[in-house]
Scaffold this motif. Structure first.
Motif, short mmCIF file in Angstrom:
data_model
loop_
_atom_site.label_atom_id
_atom_site.label_comp_id
_atom_site.label_asym_id
_atom_site.label_seq_id
_atom_site.Cartn_x
_atom_site.Cartn_y
_atom_site.Cartn_z
N ARG A 117 1.51 0.36 7.86
CA ARG A 117 0.98 0.41 9.22
C ARG A 117 -0.19 -0.55 9.27
NH1 ARG A 117 -0.86 6.12 9.78
NH2 ARG A 117 -1.10 5.86 7.55
N GLU A 118 -0.23 -1.33 10.29
CA GLU A 118 -1.24 -2.38 10.30
C GLU A 118 -2.62 -1.87 10.72
OE1 GLU A 118 0.51 -5.98 12.06
OE2 GLU A 118 2.40 -5.15 11.37
N ASP A 119 -2.97 -0.67 10.26
CA ASP A 119 -4.30 -0.11 10.54
C ASP A 119 -5.33 -0.86 9.69
OD1 ASP A 119 -2.73 1.69 11.81
OD2 ASP A 119 -3.04 3.31 10.37
N SER A 120 -4.92 -1.19 8.47
CA SER A 120 -5.84 -1.91 7.59
C SER A 120 -5.27 -3.30 7.33
CB SER A 120 -5.98 -1.16 6.27
OG SER A 120 -4.72 -1.00 5.68
N TYR A 133 -4.13 -7.28 2.69
CA TYR A 133 -4.61 -7.47 1.33
C TYR A 133 -5.47 -6.31 0.83
CZ TYR A 133 -9.50 -9.07 1.79
OH TYR A 133 -10.84 -9.14 2.00
N THR A 134 -6.15 -5.60 1.73
CA THR A 134 -6.90 -4.42 1.26
C THR A 134 -5.91 -3.32 0.83
OG1 THR A 134 -7.14 -3.60 3.50
CG2 THR A 134 -9.01 -4.77 2.61
N TRP A 135 -4.80 -3.24 1.56
CA TRP A 135 -3.74 -2.27 1.22
C TRP A 135 -3.14 -2.61 -0.15
CZ3 TRP A 135 1.81 -3.10 1.30
CH2 TRP A 135 2.57 -1.93 1.19
N MET A 136 -2.91 -3.90 -0.38
CA MET A 136 -2.35 -4.34 -1.66
C MET A 136 -3.34 -4.11 -2.81
SD MET A 136 -0.48 -7.77 -0.26
CE MET A 136 -0.11 -8.51 -1.80
N TYR A 137 -4.60 -4.39 -2.55
CA TYR A 137 -5.66 -4.16 -3.55
C TYR A 137 -5.71 -2.68 -3.92
CZ TYR A 137 -8.61 -8.24 -4.56
OH TYR A 137 -9.12 -9.41 -5.05
N ARG A 138 -5.54 -1.82 -2.90
CA ARG A 138 -5.61 -0.37 -3.14
C ARG A 138 -4.47 0.05 -4.08
NH1 ARG A 138 -6.79 1.70 1.88
NH2 ARG A 138 -4.64 2.04 2.48
N ILE A 139 -3.29 -0.48 -3.81
CA ILE A 139 -2.13 -0.16 -4.68
C ILE A 139 -2.41 -0.65 -6.10
CG2 ILE A 139 0.33 -0.62 -5.11
CD1 ILE A 139 0.70 -0.77 -2.06
N ALA A 140 -2.92 -1.87 -6.20
CA ALA A 140 -3.20 -2.46 -7.53
C ALA A 140 -4.24 -1.62 -8.28
CB ALA A 140 -3.67 -3.89 -7.35
N THR A 141 -5.31 -1.23 -7.57
CA THR A 141 -6.37 -0.43 -8.21
C THR A 141 -5.81 0.90 -8.70
OG1 THR A 141 -7.87 -1.40 -6.59
CG2 THR A 141 -8.73 0.43 -7.89
#
Lengths: 189, 182
Positions: free
Chosen positions: B67-70, B73-81
């Protein structure tokens, strides 16, 4: 990545200088490296893995669905039910067969005989043994029992009493079978 | 090579025929950032490689539901973290190691790593960073090396900007102390 310019970079470096002057002097650089061509190859490796994953999920997606677990559970329940029912009907068949045997033999046995077969006690044992003496004549017709025609009930009791580990229950059980067999044979004769 | 914005990439991805192409572009655009972010957490290249691949597989699987709420790349970073932290926790439990032992294991592994090219002062700095608690270390790396803004870090780590600022401040003070002492 490290050359990115941010508007608050100046503030940041100033902040570090004030907070940790020695630390701020250290050059900010990435000390790690990657194998040659790593980033050139990585996208195709990832793409391949993603496609494999998609293919696997397409093939086995039914396993991941909750409906699958419901179906499997139902199937297991049905199989268990069928097995129990089958077992029950088999037991009933055996019972019916046994009842049929009893009915068959009942044609030849009196009511008193059937009662005697079903229930034994010490008195019954003596009675059977005494009756056996009387029925020895009939036994003598059967070659298998020919040698025992002159044996009396007392002889049998004495013989059994001399046996080691003699147990009245065992004796009753032995006699119950013998008596039953003899009766059947007598009637068949 | 890859001048597509995140929005354009997402639009391209949503068209069924272009999914693979769009995802390939997305990987090419963010692979380095994701890789270095994870590498600074787990240090070793081979472990990082596995985690990067898992991260992108997760992104591939869930991009449809994004969902384009965020920001993308922040969403991808969150998954990576999350993937990197799960990896550390799994291994820590697997080898019955305490957090301290695991940090020491990291410190030893990066000095033996052929893919470390830093000089003595860089090595010293990395060893000091590895002494920081896990979350503080992540915050420090994201702020100091990746220069990610606190607001974006807040979205990635699901922590308030105030807490992140405090965490970074404490991390810098600890590093200063370690460097002075050694």
């Amino acid at each position: 990545m490290y050359n990115k310019t941010h508007k608050n970079n100046k503030d940041e470096s100033q902040y570090l200088k004030e907070l940790a002057p020695n630390f701020s002097k250290i050059e900010k650089k990435n000390p790690f490296m990657v194998p040659n061509d790593y980033f050139e190859k990585l996208p195709s490796i990832i793409q391949q893995k993603c496609n494999e994953k998609t293919l696997w999920e397409k093939r086995f997606s039914f396993i991941l669905r909750p409906q699958y677990y419901v179906s499997v559970s139902l199937a297991v329940i049905v199989i268990i039910f069928i097995l129990i029912s089958y077992n029950k009907s088999n037991t009933q068949k055996i019972l019916i067969a046994n009842n049929n045997n009893i009915e068959y033999y009942a044609k030849f046995l009196t009511e008193q005989d059937i009662l005697e077969i079903g229930d034994f006690d010490e008195e019954t044992l003596i009675e059977i043994l005494l009756n056996e003496t009387n029925s020895n004549k009939k036994i003598s017709y059967i070659s298998e029992y020919a040698d025992y025609k002159d044996i009396s009930a007392d002889d049998i009791i004495n013989y059994l009493s001399d046996e080691e580990d003699n147990n009245i229950d065992d004796m009753i059980n032995e006699l119950r079978v013998t008596s039953y067999e003899l009766r059947i044979m007598n009637y068949e004769l | 090579m890859n001048n597509y914005s995140d929005k354009e990439l997402l639009e391209l991805f949503h068209k069924k025929d272009n999914r693979n192409y769009a995802f390939n572009l997305l990987v090419r655009k963010y692979q380095k950032q994701i890789y270095w972010h994870i590498r600074k957490i787990v240090i070793n290249h081979d472990d990082t490689n596995d985690i990067v691949q898992n991260t992108f597989i997760k992104i591939w699987k869930n991009l449809d539901k994004f969902r384009e709420d965020s920001k993308l790349y922040t969403w991808m970073y969150r998954i990576a973290t999350n993937e990197a932290i799960s990896f550390i926790n799994k291994n820590r439990i697997k080898y019955f190691l305490s957090f301290t032992d695991f940090e020491n294991h990291f410190a030893n592994s990066f000095t033996d790593d052929n893919f470390f090219t830093g000089d003595e002062i860089q090595k010293k700095l990395q060893k000091v960073i590895l002494k920081l608690p896990q979350k503080q270390r992540i915050v420090f790396n994201m702020r100091y090396f990746d220069e990610i803004k606190y607001k974006e870090m807040s979205e990635i780590l699901n922590t308030s900007t105030g807490a992140l600022k405090a965490s970074y401040h404490i991390a810098v003070k600890k590093i200063k102390k370690y460097l002075t002492e050694n």
